[in-house]
Design a protein around this motif. Structure first.
Motif, short mmCIF file in Angstrom:
data_model
loop_
_atom_site.label_atom_id
_atom_site.label_comp_id
_atom_site.label_asym_id
_atom_site.label_seq_id
_atom_site.Cartn_x
_atom_site.Cartn_y
_atom_site.Cartn_z
N THR A 52 -52.53 77.15 26.90
CA THR A 52 -52.92 78.00 25.36
C THR A 52 -51.61 77.92 24.42
OG1 THR A 52 -51.75 80.13 27.07
CG2 THR A 52 -54.45 79.44 26.81
N SER A 53 -51.72 78.82 23.46
CA SER A 53 -51.10 78.64 22.39
C SER A 53 -49.13 79.64 23.05
CB SER A 53 -50.94 79.52 20.83
OG SER A 53 -51.67 80.76 21.98
N SER A 54 -49.76 80.69 23.81
CA SER A 54 -48.58 80.83 24.81
C SER A 54 -47.96 79.77 25.79
CB SER A 54 -49.08 82.37 25.42
OG SER A 54 -50.00 81.98 26.16
N GLY A 55 -48.38 78.58 25.59
CA GLY A 55 -48.43 78.12 27.44
C GLY A 55 -48.93 77.82 28.46
N ASN A 56 -49.99 78.66 28.55
CA ASN A 56 -50.50 79.22 29.94
C ASN A 56 -51.27 77.54 30.33
OD1 ASN A 56 -50.04 81.50 30.65
ND2 ASN A 56 -51.45 83.23 29.20
N THR A 57 -51.70 77.62 31.41
CA THR A 57 -52.24 76.61 31.44
C THR A 57 -53.66 76.41 32.45
OG1 THR A 57 -50.78 75.30 33.62
CG2 THR A 57 -49.99 74.99 31.74
N ASN A 58 -54.64 75.18 32.33
CA ASN A 58 -55.92 74.78 33.50
C ASN A 58 -55.31 74.08 33.99
OD1 ASN A 58 -58.00 75.60 34.73
ND2 ASN A 58 -59.15 75.56 32.53
N TYR A 59 -56.12 74.07 35.23
CA TYR A 59 -56.19 71.80 35.63
C TYR A 59 -57.81 72.07 36.43
CZ TYR A 59 -51.29 71.57 34.77
OH TYR A 59 -50.45 71.04 33.62
N ALA A 60 -57.88 71.00 35.98
CA ALA A 60 -59.35 70.27 37.01
C ALA A 60 -58.49 70.70 38.55
CB ALA A 60 -59.13 69.23 36.87
N ASP A 61 -59.00 70.86 39.46
CA ASP A 61 -58.80 70.71 40.84
C ASP A 61 -58.25 69.54 41.54
OD1 ASP A 61 -60.89 72.53 42.30
OD2 ASP A 61 -59.12 72.94 41.31
N SER A 62 -58.83 68.33 40.75
CA SER A 62 -58.26 66.68 41.18
C SER A 62 -57.24 66.03 40.58
CB SER A 62 -59.77 65.98 40.83
OG SER A 62 -59.70 65.71 38.97
N VAL A 63 -56.53 66.74 39.89
CA VAL A 63 -54.72 66.04 39.06
C VAL A 63 -54.46 67.78 38.96
CG1 VAL A 63 -56.58 65.19 37.20
CG2 VAL A 63 -55.56 67.75 36.70
N LYS A 64 -54.06 68.96 40.32
CA LYS A 64 -53.52 70.04 40.27
C LYS A 64 -52.60 68.86 41.12
CE LYS A 64 -56.51 74.26 39.99
NZ LYS A 64 -56.50 74.53 40.62
N GLY A 65 -50.82 69.23 40.35
CA GLY A 65 -50.01 68.70 41.44
C GLY A 65 -50.17 67.14 40.58
N ARG A 66 -50.21 67.01 40.36
CA ARG A 66 -50.08 65.07 39.92
C ARG A 66 -49.83 65.29 37.94
NH1 ARG A 66 -53.50 61.22 40.18
NH2 ARG A 66 -55.58 63.21 40.18
N VAL A 92 -61.78 57.19 29.65
CA VAL A 92 -61.20 57.69 28.60
C VAL A 92 -60.88 58.93 28.25
CG1 VAL A 92 -61.54 57.44 25.81
CG2 VAL A 92 -62.53 56.00 27.12
N TYR A 93 -60.12 59.00 28.06
CA TYR A 93 -58.89 60.50 27.82
C TYR A 93 -58.93 61.04 26.20
CZ TYR A 93 -57.67 60.56 32.58
OH TYR A 93 -57.77 60.89 34.18
N TYR A 94 -59.41 62.09 26.52
CA TYR A 94 -59.43 62.66 25.03
C TYR A 94 -58.77 64.13 24.20
CZ TYR A 94 -64.15 59.63 24.29
OH TYR A 94 -64.35 58.42 24.80
N CYS A 95 -58.62 64.20 23.60
CA CYS A 95 -57.78 65.11 23.46
C CYS A 95 -58.49 65.95 22.74
CB CYS A 95 -56.68 64.97 22.33
SG CYS A 95 -55.43 66.29 21.87
N ASN A 96 -58.90 67.43 22.61
CA ASN A 96 -59.48 68.44 22.42
C ASN A 96 -58.42 69.44 22.19
OD1 ASN A 96 -61.04 71.20 22.85
ND2 ASN A 96 -62.51 69.45 22.05
N ALA A 97 -58.67 70.68 20.17
CA ALA A 97 -58.67 71.21 20.13
C ALA A 97 -59.26 72.09 20.05
CB ALA A 97 -57.66 70.96 18.40
N GLY A 98 -58.62 72.93 20.46
CA GLY A 98 -59.53 74.88 20.22
C GLY A 98 -59.98 75.70 21.19
N GLY A 99 -60.47 74.80 22.81
CA GLY A 99 -60.80 75.21 23.39
C GLY A 99 -59.80 75.26 25.40
N TYR A 100 -60.11 76.37 25.77
CA TYR A 100 -59.11 76.84 27.13
C TYR A 100 -59.90 76.28 28.34
CZ TYR A 100 -55.80 78.59 30.08
OH TYR A 100 -54.60 78.49 31.26
N VAL A 101 -60.85 76.55 28.19
CA VAL A 101 -62.44 76.86 29.76
C VAL A 101 -63.21 75.78 29.23
CG1 VAL A 101 -63.47 77.91 31.41
CG2 VAL A 101 -61.69 79.38 31.01
N ARG A 102 -64.06 75.86 27.95
CA ARG A 102 -64.75 74.79 27.32
C ARG A 102 -63.83 74.04 26.02
NH1 ARG A 102 -66.76 79.75 28.05
NH2 ARG A 102 -68.71 80.00 29.76
N PRO A 103 -64.33 73.25 25.64
CA PRO A 103 -63.90 72.04 24.40
C PRO A 103 -63.74 73.13 23.34
CG PRO A 103 -66.21 71.31 25.11
CD PRO A 103 -65.40 72.29 26.10
#
Length: 117
Positions: A52-66, A92-103
């Motif tokens: 988020t704009s304030s720095g809160n983060t959300n990760y997929a379970d498969s990448v947490k800790g890595r 392929v990794y994509y950057c997305n703007a405007g979403g947190y839980v959904r793109p």
């Protein structure tokens, strides 16, 4: 005109690291949530990490800790530090703007990450 330009992908051995960058223009970067998604061959695009704009983060379970997502509002750039990479991270990794839980509505062109020995 909104532009999201990814960089930093490539070929890496299992256990290695890469850092992806996404430079944004044409948006008020500092107020928008930003995210990284990935799509492997034959699979749906999935959320990897978001911030988020304030720095809160959300990760997929498969990448947490890595993987770690971070942003630099002064540079209009979001990063994805990827450590302990596995072959199943190949996508392929994509950057997305405007979403947190959904793109959100804006996507970059994608950058290929291949994890292979």
């Amino acid at each position: 005109q909104v532009q999201l330009v990814e960089s930093g992908g490539g070929l890496v051995q299992p256990g290695g690291s890469l850092r992806l960058s996404c430079a944004a223009s044409g948006i008020i970067f500092s107020i928008l949530p930003m995210g990284w998604y990935r799509q492997a061959p034959g699979k749906q695009r999935e959320l990897v990490a978001a911030i988020t704009s304030s720095g809160n983060t959300n990760y997929a379970d498969s990448v947490k800790g890595r993987f770690t997502i971070a942003r630099d509002n002064a540079k209009n750039t979001v990063y994805l530090q990827m450590n302990s990479l596995k072959p199943e991270d190949t996508a392929v990794y994509y950057c997305n703007a405007g979403g947190y839980v959904r793109p959100g509505n804006y996507w970059g062109q994608g950058t290929q990450v291949t994890v292979s020995s």
